[in-house]
Design a protein around this motif. Structure first.
Motif, PDB file in Angstrom:
ATOM      1  N   MET A  58       9.032  76.365  52.693  1.00  9.69           N
ATOM      2  CA  MET A  58       8.359  77.227  51.750  1.00  9.69           C
ATOM      3  C   MET A  58       9.220  78.464  51.486  1.00  9.69           C
ATOM      4  SD  MET A  58       4.840  79.328  52.147  1.00  9.69           S
ATOM      5  CE  MET A  58       3.556  78.404  51.379  1.00  9.69           C
ATOM      6  N   THR A  59       9.327  78.864  50.243  1.00 12.88           N
ATOM      7  CA  THR A  59      10.102  80.027  49.851  1.00 12.88           C
ATOM      8  C   THR A  59       9.374  81.293  50.261  1.00 12.88           C
ATOM      9  OG1 THR A  59      10.996  78.823  47.969  1.00 12.88           O
ATOM     10  CG2 THR A  59      11.152  81.214  47.894  1.00 12.88           C
ATOM     11  N   GLN A  60      10.113  82.215  50.850  1.00 11.78           N
ATOM     12  CA  GLN A  60       9.540  83.496  51.259  1.00 11.78           C
ATOM     13  C   GLN A  60       9.785  84.528  50.156  1.00 11.78           C
ATOM     14  OE1 GLN A  60      11.338  85.090  54.792  1.00 11.78           O
ATOM     15  NE2 GLN A  60       9.694  86.546  55.137  1.00 11.78           N
ATOM     16  N   GLN A  61       8.766  85.258  49.777  1.00 15.73           N
ATOM     17  CA  GLN A  61       8.869  86.266  48.723  1.00 15.73           C
ATOM     18  C   GLN A  61       9.060  87.655  49.335  1.00 15.73           C
ATOM     19  OE1 GLN A  61       8.612  85.590  45.231  1.00 15.73           O
ATOM     20  NE2 GLN A  61       8.908  83.528  45.998  1.00 15.73           N
ATOM     21  N   HIS A  62       9.822  88.502  48.650  1.00 20.81           N
ATOM     22  CA  HIS A  62      10.033  89.888  49.066  1.00 20.81           C
ATOM     23  C   HIS A  62       9.725  90.792  47.886  1.00 20.81           C
ATOM     24  CE1 HIS A  62      12.146  88.868  52.797  1.00 20.81           C
ATOM     25  NE2 HIS A  62      12.701  87.885  52.106  1.00 20.81           N
ATOM     26  N   ILE A  63       9.207  91.956  48.175  1.00 20.71           N
ATOM     27  CA  ILE A  63       8.950  92.956  47.152  1.00 20.71           C
ATOM     28  C   ILE A  63       9.818  94.171  47.462  1.00 20.71           C
ATOM     29  CG2 ILE A  63       7.220  94.479  46.099  1.00 20.71           C
ATOM     30  CD1 ILE A  63       6.701  91.492  45.597  1.00 20.71           C
ATOM     31  N   TYR A  64      10.528  94.660  46.455  1.00 21.60           N
ATOM     32  CA  TYR A  64      11.332  95.870  46.581  1.00 21.60           C
ATOM     33  C   TYR A  64      10.754  96.899  45.626  1.00 21.60           C
ATOM     34  CZ  TYR A  64      14.529  92.751  48.921  1.00 21.60           C
ATOM     35  OH  TYR A  64      15.074  91.840  49.790  1.00 21.60           O
TER      36      TYR A  64
END
Length: 156
Positions: free
Chosen positions: A1-7
């Protein structure tokens, strides 16, 4: 599963000389970048476009981010490969173009890291790592222009 990041970042225009954008030459192309918990960076437009040459501009920031991301991945992959790096510096350069319409873009970048390896480390093995970085580097994978490298090596 792709991990999402928020900047996140906060950009605040600081170039209002009192009359806002009432005329093209009536305001400065300056702003601040503020990221929570980090020092504020004072920025300006590229000097070619009337900006303050003493301040960082978007082109400086993009090239610096590209170089830093490459460096961090190089150090990581070198460590995984058993290659000991004792010093790393880079003097990257990017080529841009401006069309007659005024639209501009980067057309290529060349990273020029100068890398010091511990005695007994193979520079050819270290150099091969650069080709792998573009598969994983967040910034290199996000730009739409070619990124080249021309590394040089010394041993400590």
């Amino acid at each position: 599963m792709t991990q999402q990041h928020i900047y996140t970042s906060a950009i605040t225009w600081t170039g209002n000389r009192g009359t806002g954008t009432s005329a093209y030459r009536a305001y400065d192309r300056s702003w601040d970048i503020a990221v929570p918990g980090k020092p504020v960076i004072h920025c300006s437009n590229d000097p070619l476009l009337g900006g303050d040459p003493a301040k960082m501009n978007p082109e400086d920031l993009l090239l610096s981010a590209l170089s830093a991301c490459h460096m961090l991945w190089f150090l990581h992959l070198a460590s995984d490969a058993g290659i000991t790096v004792t010093a790393y510096s880079d003097a990257p350069e990017a080529q841009g173009e401006i069309e007659p319409s005024g639209a501009a873009r980067f057309v290529s970048a060349t990273l020029r890291p100068q890398i010091t390896l511990a005695e007994g480390c193979d520079p050819a093995r270290a150099d091969a790592i650069h080709g792998e970085i573009h598969k994983v580097c967040f910034i290199a994978r996000s730009v739409n222009f070619p990124v080249h490298h021309a590394a040089s090596y010394t041993t400590a």
